[in-house]
Scaffold this motif. Structure first.
Motif, PDB file in Angstrom:
ATOM      1  N   ASN A 225       5.145  -4.489  -6.256  1.00 24.11           N
ATOM      2  CA  ASN A 225       4.165  -3.561  -6.831  1.00 24.11           C
ATOM      3  C   ASN A 225       3.462  -2.773  -5.732  1.00 24.11           C
ATOM      4  N   ARG A 226       3.168  -1.486  -6.051  1.00 24.93           N
ATOM      5  CA  ARG A 226       2.513  -0.603  -5.092  1.00 24.93           C
ATOM      6  C   ARG A 226       1.168  -0.128  -5.630  1.00 24.93           C
TER       7      ARG A 226
ATOM      8  N   LEU B 222       0.866  -1.175   0.000  1.00 27.80           N
ATOM      9  CA  LEU B 222       0.000   0.000   0.000  1.00 27.80           C
ATOM     10  C   LEU B 222       0.906   1.229   0.000  1.00 27.80           C
ATOM     11  N   ALA B 223       0.747   2.087  -1.002  1.00 32.74           N
ATOM     12  CA  ALA B 223       1.663   3.220  -1.170  1.00 32.74           C
ATOM     13  C   ALA B 223       1.722   4.112   0.060  1.00 32.74           C
ATOM     14  N   THR B 224       0.593   4.283   0.736  1.00 36.92           N
ATOM     15  CA  THR B 224       0.565   5.167   1.905  1.00 36.92           C
ATOM     16  C   THR B 224       1.079   4.490   3.174  1.00 36.92           C
ATOM     17  N   ARG B 225       1.317   3.175   3.100  1.00 41.18           N
ATOM     18  CA  ARG B 225       1.859   2.454   4.265  1.00 41.18           C
ATOM     19  C   ARG B 225       2.969   1.517   3.793  1.00 41.18           C
ATOM     20  N   PRO B 226       4.075   2.058   3.324  1.00 43.09           N
ATOM     21  CA  PRO B 226       5.120   1.242   2.705  1.00 43.09           C
ATOM     22  C   PRO B 226       5.885   0.336   3.667  1.00 43.09           C
ATOM     23  N   LYS B 227       5.728   0.526   4.983  1.00 49.60           N
ATOM     24  CA  LYS B 227       6.501  -0.257   5.950  1.00 49.60           C
ATOM     25  C   LYS B 227       5.741  -1.458   6.513  1.00 49.60           C
ATOM     26  N   LEU B 228       4.543  -1.733   6.011  1.00 50.59           N
ATOM     27  CA  LEU B 228       3.712  -2.783   6.598  1.00 50.59           C
ATOM     28  C   LEU B 228       4.400  -4.147   6.609  1.00 50.59           C
ATOM     29  N   TRP B 229       4.978  -4.548   5.481  1.00 53.76           N
ATOM     30  CA  TRP B 229       5.606  -5.864   5.425  1.00 53.76           C
ATOM     31  C   TRP B 229       6.813  -5.939   6.353  1.00 53.76           C
ATOM     32  N   ALA B 230       7.597  -4.882   6.412  1.00 47.86           N
ATOM     33  CA  ALA B 230       8.763  -4.872   7.305  1.00 47.86           C
ATOM     34  C   ALA B 230       8.318  -4.980   8.762  1.00 47.86           C
ATOM     35  N   GLU B 231       7.246  -4.251   9.112  1.00 49.62           N
ATOM     36  CA  GLU B 231       6.748  -4.283  10.488  1.00 49.62           C
ATOM     37  C   GLU B 231       6.148  -5.646  10.826  1.00 49.62           C
TER      38      GLU B 231
ATOM     39  N   MET C  39      -7.465  -2.099  -4.519  1.00 55.00           N
ATOM     40  CA  MET C  39      -6.601  -2.520  -5.623  1.00 55.00           C
ATOM     41  C   MET C  39      -5.691  -3.669  -5.206  1.00 55.00           C
ATOM     42  N   ILE C  40      -5.156  -3.588  -3.985  1.00 54.48           N
ATOM     43  CA  ILE C  40      -4.278  -4.648  -3.497  1.00 54.48           C
ATOM     44  C   ILE C  40      -5.039  -5.972  -3.385  1.00 54.48           C
ATOM     45  N   ILE C  41      -6.271  -5.912  -2.905  1.00 56.00           N
ATOM     46  CA  ILE C  41      -7.076  -7.122  -2.770  1.00 56.00           C
ATOM     47  C   ILE C  41      -7.296  -7.788  -4.126  1.00 56.00           C
TER      48      ILE C  41
END
Length: 309
Positions: free
Chosen positions: A222-223, A197-206, A229-231
């Protein structure tokens, strides 16, 4: 700041300018507006005089926007659209004293709120809803909403935020991407394509840090700018996604998506119902807020990731 009325053009003058610009013809504009050609020409001339600008050039039998007219046209169209929306809202309000305007996050609105609104309509048959999407906070004095559904911190100028629910995210993917993989096999995640998600780019790292899982490139992939859209991207097999579970109830039910590893993570922010100052005691607003809280409380909580908690 006090505006001089001499600088505010008449709406009919703006309509004449926009109509002539759209048709490239005074005659066709006059037909659409049900006016004479001379009346339309006079309105355009009055606007040019007021602005001190030449808005059209005559080319053969057509009128063509000048460079000044081209710069003005988008602003005029925006003003006319806002004026029309204002009138329609006023007319709707006059027809129903129980009109309620709600601003909601796009994906939250389409995937969580709207599927539940039939219950609200059944229980409050006299209420009329106007629902629009907004992705970020706005000024309630400039936009006429009674309630906003907000994700973030409980901070909103000239308004009060009421806690609605926390957010738990889970990793999901299409069934095809999970063939032959165990339910709790962590190693396969390290080299898999990730969706962000472009507005939350750190989600996977967290998420990987919270679950002690090493990812090869937690920021690569991909962002997209909305969860919706991600779903769809995840369901199409483009990669693995981290999404709030309550947004994918239907996809999990029909098998378009599967949870990769059932290790939900609670995000730092939450969802809030926001009521502007001066309208916090409106009966329709209170009914809607109570209904929303009831919907959240009715969600089954088999695990933290089952829905908003």
């Amino acid at each position: 700041m006090t505006l001089s009325r001499r600088t505010i053009p008449d709406a009919t003058t703006l309509q004449a300018f926009e109509c002539v610009a759209r048709h490239g013809s005074v005659t066709q504009a006059a037909n659409e507006l049900n006016l004479t050609q001379s009346a339309v020409s006079r309105q355009v001339k009055d606007l040019e005089t007021q602005l001190g600008l030449l808005l059209f050039d005559r080319v053969r039998q057509r009128v063509v926007l000048s460079s000044d007219g081209q710069r003005l046209l988008p602003q005029v169209r925006k003003i006319l659209q806002q004026t029309e929306e204002m009138m329609l809202r006023a007319m709707a309000s006059a027809q129903s004293e129980h009109q309620l305007s709600i601003a909601t996050l796009p994906t939250f609105g389409s995937r969580w709120l709207i599927p539940r609104l039939s219950d609200f309509a059944r229980r409050y048959p006299g209420k009329s809803l106007n629902i629009e999407s907004r992705s970020s906070p706005f000024d309630f004095e400039e936009e006429d909403f009674d309630i906003a559904i907000h994700y973030g911190q409980p901070v909103w100028a000239r308004a009060t935020c009421h806690f609605l629910c926390s957010e738990w995210i889970v990793p999901v993917a299409s069934p095809a991407m999970l063939d032959g993989i165990g339910d709790d096999d962590l190693k396969h995640l390290r080299h898999r394509p990730l969706l962000h998600l472009a507005t939350r780019p750190k989600l996977w790292a967290e998420w990987s840090l919270a679950n002690d899982i090493e990812l090869e490139s937690p920021y690569r992939g991909n962002r997209f700018d909305q969860f919706a859209m991600i779903i769809e991207a995840a369901a199409a097999g483009l990669g693995y996604a981290l999404v709030p579970r309550y947004l994918i109830e239907q996809e999990l039910a029909d098998g378009r998506l599967r949870i990769v590893i059932d290790r939900p993570m609670k995000t730092d922010n939450a969802y809030f119902l926001v009521l502007p100052e001066g309208r916090m005691k409106k009966p329709a607003s209170l009914d809607f807020c109570n209904w929303m809280l009831e919907q959240v409380n009715n969600i089954e909580r088999g695990s933290p990731g089952d829905g908003p908690t």
